[in-house]
Design a protein around this motif. Structure first.
Motif, PDB file in Angstrom:
ATOM      1  N   THR A  30       0.841  -1.211  -0.005  1.00  0.00           N
ATOM      2  CA  THR A  30       0.050   0.019   0.053  1.00  0.00           C
ATOM      3  C   THR A  30       0.899   1.194  -0.095  1.00  0.00           C
ATOM      4  OG1 THR A  30      -1.886  -1.203   1.253  1.00  0.00           O
ATOM      5  CG2 THR A  30      -1.884   1.248   1.197  1.00  0.00           C
ATOM      6  N   ASN A  31       2.110   1.281   0.701  1.00  0.00           N
ATOM      7  CA  ASN A  31       2.817   2.369   0.850  1.00  0.00           C
ATOM      8  C   ASN A  31       3.464   2.547  -0.437  1.00  0.00           C
ATOM      9  OD1 ASN A  31       4.274   4.512   2.189  1.00  0.00           O
ATOM     10  ND2 ASN A  31       5.780   3.231   2.199  1.00  0.00           N
ATOM     11  N   ALA A  32       4.270   1.652  -1.258  1.00  0.00           N
ATOM     12  CA  ALA A  32       4.585   1.512  -2.463  1.00  0.00           C
ATOM     13  C   ALA A  32       3.718   2.207  -3.636  1.00  0.00           C
ATOM     14  CB  ALA A  32       5.242   0.405  -2.830  1.00  0.00           C
ATOM     15  N   ILE A  33       2.536   1.849  -3.427  1.00  0.00           N
ATOM     16  CA  ILE A  33       1.568   2.107  -4.455  1.00  0.00           C
ATOM     17  C   ILE A  33       1.316   3.473  -4.063  1.00  0.00           C
ATOM     18  CG2 ILE A  33      -0.949   1.774  -5.046  1.00  0.00           C
ATOM     19  CD1 ILE A  33      -0.468  -1.221  -4.660  1.00  0.00           C
ATOM     20  N   GLN A  34       0.935   4.112  -2.987  1.00  0.00           N
ATOM     21  CA  GLN A  34       0.775   5.329  -2.682  1.00  0.00           C
ATOM     22  C   GLN A  34       1.848   6.297  -3.185  1.00  0.00           C
ATOM     23  OE1 GLN A  34       0.307   6.155   1.641  1.00  0.00           O
ATOM     24  NE2 GLN A  34      -0.876   7.932   1.239  1.00  0.00           N
ATOM     25  N   GLN A  35       3.012   5.915  -2.723  1.00  0.00           N
ATOM     26  CA  GLN A  35       4.395   6.667  -3.316  1.00  0.00           C
ATOM     27  C   GLN A  35       4.401   6.959  -4.792  1.00  0.00           C
ATOM     28  OE1 GLN A  35       7.788   5.045  -1.616  1.00  0.00           O
ATOM     29  NE2 GLN A  35       7.251   5.941   0.581  1.00  0.00           N
ATOM     30  N   CYS A  36       3.927   5.739  -5.513  1.00  0.00           N
ATOM     31  CA  CYS A  36       3.994   5.595  -7.018  1.00  0.00           C
ATOM     32  C   CYS A  36       3.060   6.838  -7.572  1.00  0.00           C
ATOM     33  CB  CYS A  36       3.809   4.431  -7.609  1.00  0.00           C
ATOM     34  SG  CYS A  36       3.959   4.250  -9.495  1.00  0.00           S
ATOM     35  N   ILE A  37       1.818   6.750  -6.947  1.00  0.00           N
ATOM     36  CA  ILE A  37       0.538   7.587  -7.403  1.00  0.00           C
ATOM     37  C   ILE A  37       1.010   9.175  -7.137  1.00  0.00           C
ATOM     38  CG2 ILE A  37      -1.591   8.224  -6.970  1.00  0.00           C
ATOM     39  CD1 ILE A  37      -2.275   5.415  -6.057  1.00  0.00           C
ATOM     40  N   ALA A  38       1.731   9.407  -6.021  1.00  0.00           N
ATOM     41  CA  ALA A  38       2.050  10.480  -5.590  1.00  0.00           C
ATOM     42  C   ALA A  38       3.359  11.124  -6.804  1.00  0.00           C
ATOM     43  CB  ALA A  38       2.641  10.568  -4.141  1.00  0.00           C
ATOM     44  N   GLN A  39       4.106  10.260  -6.954  1.00  0.00           N
ATOM     45  CA  GLN A  39       4.946  10.710  -7.994  1.00  0.00           C
ATOM     46  C   GLN A  39       4.518  10.884  -9.329  1.00  0.00           C
ATOM     47  OE1 GLN A  39       7.876  11.656  -7.516  1.00  0.00           O
ATOM     48  NE2 GLN A  39       8.507  10.845  -5.533  1.00  0.00           N
ATOM     49  N   LEU A  40       3.350  10.006  -9.832  1.00  0.00           N
ATOM     50  CA  LEU A  40       2.740  10.074 -10.900  1.00  0.00           C
ATOM     51  C   LEU A  40       1.803  11.372 -11.009  1.00  0.00           C
ATOM     52  CD1 LEU A  40       1.437   9.097 -13.545  1.00  0.00           C
ATOM     53  CD2 LEU A  40      -0.339   7.993 -12.323  1.00  0.00           C
ATOM     54  N   LYS A  42       2.763  14.180  -9.268  1.00  0.00           N
ATOM     55  CA  LYS A  42       3.666  15.348  -9.677  1.00  0.00           C
ATOM     56  C   LYS A  42       4.207  15.420 -10.903  1.00  0.00           C
ATOM     57  CE  LYS A  42       8.243  16.603  -7.738  1.00  0.00           C
ATOM     58  NZ  LYS A  42       9.314  16.329  -6.987  1.00  0.00           N
ATOM     59  N   ALA A  43       4.516  14.244 -11.594  1.00  0.00           N
ATOM     60  CA  ALA A  43       5.036  14.275 -13.002  1.00  0.00           C
ATOM     61  C   ALA A  43       4.003  14.630 -14.043  1.00  0.00           C
ATOM     62  CB  ALA A  43       5.377  12.869 -13.554  1.00  0.00           C
ATOM     63  N   GLN A  44       2.676  14.327 -13.767  1.00  0.00           N
ATOM     64  CA  GLN A  44       1.671  14.872 -14.480  1.00  0.00           C
ATOM     65  C   GLN A  44       1.571  16.590 -14.231  1.00  0.00           C
ATOM     66  OE1 GLN A  44      -1.744  12.592 -13.137  1.00  0.00           O
ATOM     67  NE2 GLN A  44      -1.337  11.201 -14.981  1.00  0.00           N
ATOM     68  N   GLU A  63       6.833  12.725 -19.940  1.00  0.00           N
ATOM     69  CA  GLU A  63       5.919  12.170 -20.333  1.00  0.00           C
ATOM     70  C   GLU A  63       6.555  10.602 -20.201  1.00  0.00           C
ATOM     71  OE1 GLU A  63       3.512  11.510 -24.619  1.00  0.00           O
ATOM     72  OE2 GLU A  63       5.326  12.716 -24.671  1.00  0.00           O
ATOM     73  N   ILE A  64       7.737  10.315 -20.279  1.00  0.00           N
ATOM     74  CA  ILE A  64       8.320   9.235 -20.144  1.00  0.00           C
ATOM     75  C   ILE A  64       8.351   8.837 -18.576  1.00  0.00           C
ATOM     76  CG2 ILE A  64      10.625   7.830 -20.080  1.00  0.00           C
ATOM     77  CD1 ILE A  64      11.325   9.943 -22.687  1.00  0.00           C
ATOM     78  N   GLU A  65       8.484   9.574 -17.806  1.00  0.00           N
ATOM     79  CA  GLU A  65       8.096   9.461 -16.222  1.00  0.00           C
ATOM     80  C   GLU A  65       6.714   9.071 -15.920  1.00  0.00           C
ATOM     81  OE1 GLU A  65       9.288  12.407 -13.474  1.00  0.00           O
ATOM     82  OE2 GLU A  65      11.107  12.798 -14.680  1.00  0.00           O
ATOM     83  N   ILE A  66       5.917   9.619 -16.730  1.00  0.00           N
ATOM     84  CA  ILE A  66       4.453   9.232 -16.594  1.00  0.00           C
ATOM     85  C   ILE A  66       4.006   7.933 -16.942  1.00  0.00           C
ATOM     86  CG2 ILE A  66       2.140   9.706 -17.309  1.00  0.00           C
ATOM     87  CD1 ILE A  66       2.677  12.759 -17.121  1.00  0.00           C
ATOM     88  N   GLN A  67       4.734   7.506 -18.102  1.00  0.00           N
ATOM     89  CA  GLN A  67       4.576   6.199 -18.687  1.00  0.00           C
ATOM     90  C   GLN A  67       5.362   5.119 -17.934  1.00  0.00           C
ATOM     91  OE1 GLN A  67       6.110   6.712 -22.683  1.00  0.00           O
ATOM     92  NE2 GLN A  67       4.310   7.735 -23.572  1.00  0.00           N
ATOM     93  N   THR A  68       6.122   5.614 -17.332  1.00  0.00           N
ATOM     94  CA  THR A  68       6.960   4.506 -16.239  1.00  0.00           C
ATOM     95  C   THR A  68       6.198   4.456 -15.061  1.00  0.00           C
ATOM     96  OG1 THR A  68       9.048   5.387 -17.169  1.00  0.00           O
ATOM     97  CG2 THR A  68       9.062   4.197 -14.898  1.00  0.00           C
ATOM     98  N   TYR A  69       5.560   5.600 -14.392  1.00  0.00           N
ATOM     99  CA  TYR A  69       4.851   5.431 -13.178  1.00  0.00           C
ATOM    100  C   TYR A  69       3.391   4.563 -13.545  1.00  0.00           C
ATOM    101  CZ  TYR A  69       7.833   8.376 -10.757  1.00  0.00           C
ATOM    102  OH  TYR A  69       8.807   9.005 -10.299  1.00  0.00           O
ATOM    103  N   GLN A  70       2.953   4.836 -14.727  1.00  0.00           N
ATOM    104  CA  GLN A  70       1.741   3.979 -15.096  1.00  0.00           C
ATOM    105  C   GLN A  70       1.925   2.483 -15.235  1.00  0.00           C
ATOM    106  OE1 GLN A  70       0.463   6.238 -18.458  1.00  0.00           O
ATOM    107  NE2 GLN A  70      -0.818   7.758 -17.349  1.00  0.00           N
TER     108      GLN A  70
END
Length: 88
Positions: A30-40, A42-44, A63-70
């Motif tokens: 849950t923490n890892a997913i939450q951090q990934c969503i927060a970074q996503l 921010k990148a957006q 755009e590359i960062e967004i694709q990576t987080y997705q």
């Protein structure tokens, strides 16, 4: 947690140990997913800012960062779906 030699399979302590392990794993995921969503998110925001400032290099990078987080979130969803030992 290490498994005790005195732990009887199916006992109350065995069940409690498995539940504690699942709980810890779920907290970690849950923490890892939450951090990934927060970074996503921010990148957006940074991508939208780069577009409005007409900074093409930064927009491409974001755009590359967004694709990576997705992709990370999709992979995580597949792993959680396929893993039978994890209780969600």
């Amino acid at each position: 947690m290490s498994q005790s030699y005195y732990n009887i399979k199916g006992s109350l302590f065995d069940t409690a140990q498995k539940s504690a392990n699942n709980f810890g794993h779920n907290l970690f995921m849950t923490n890892a997913i939450q951090q990934c969503i927060a970074q996503l998110e921010k990148a957006q925001q940074e991508y939208e800012s780069a577009i409005s400032l007409e900074n093409k290099n930064l927009a491409v990078q974001k755009e590359i960062e967004i694709q990576t987080y997705q992709s990370s979130l999709v992979l995580t969803a597949h792993v959680l779906y396929e893993t039978e030992d994890i209780e969600t």
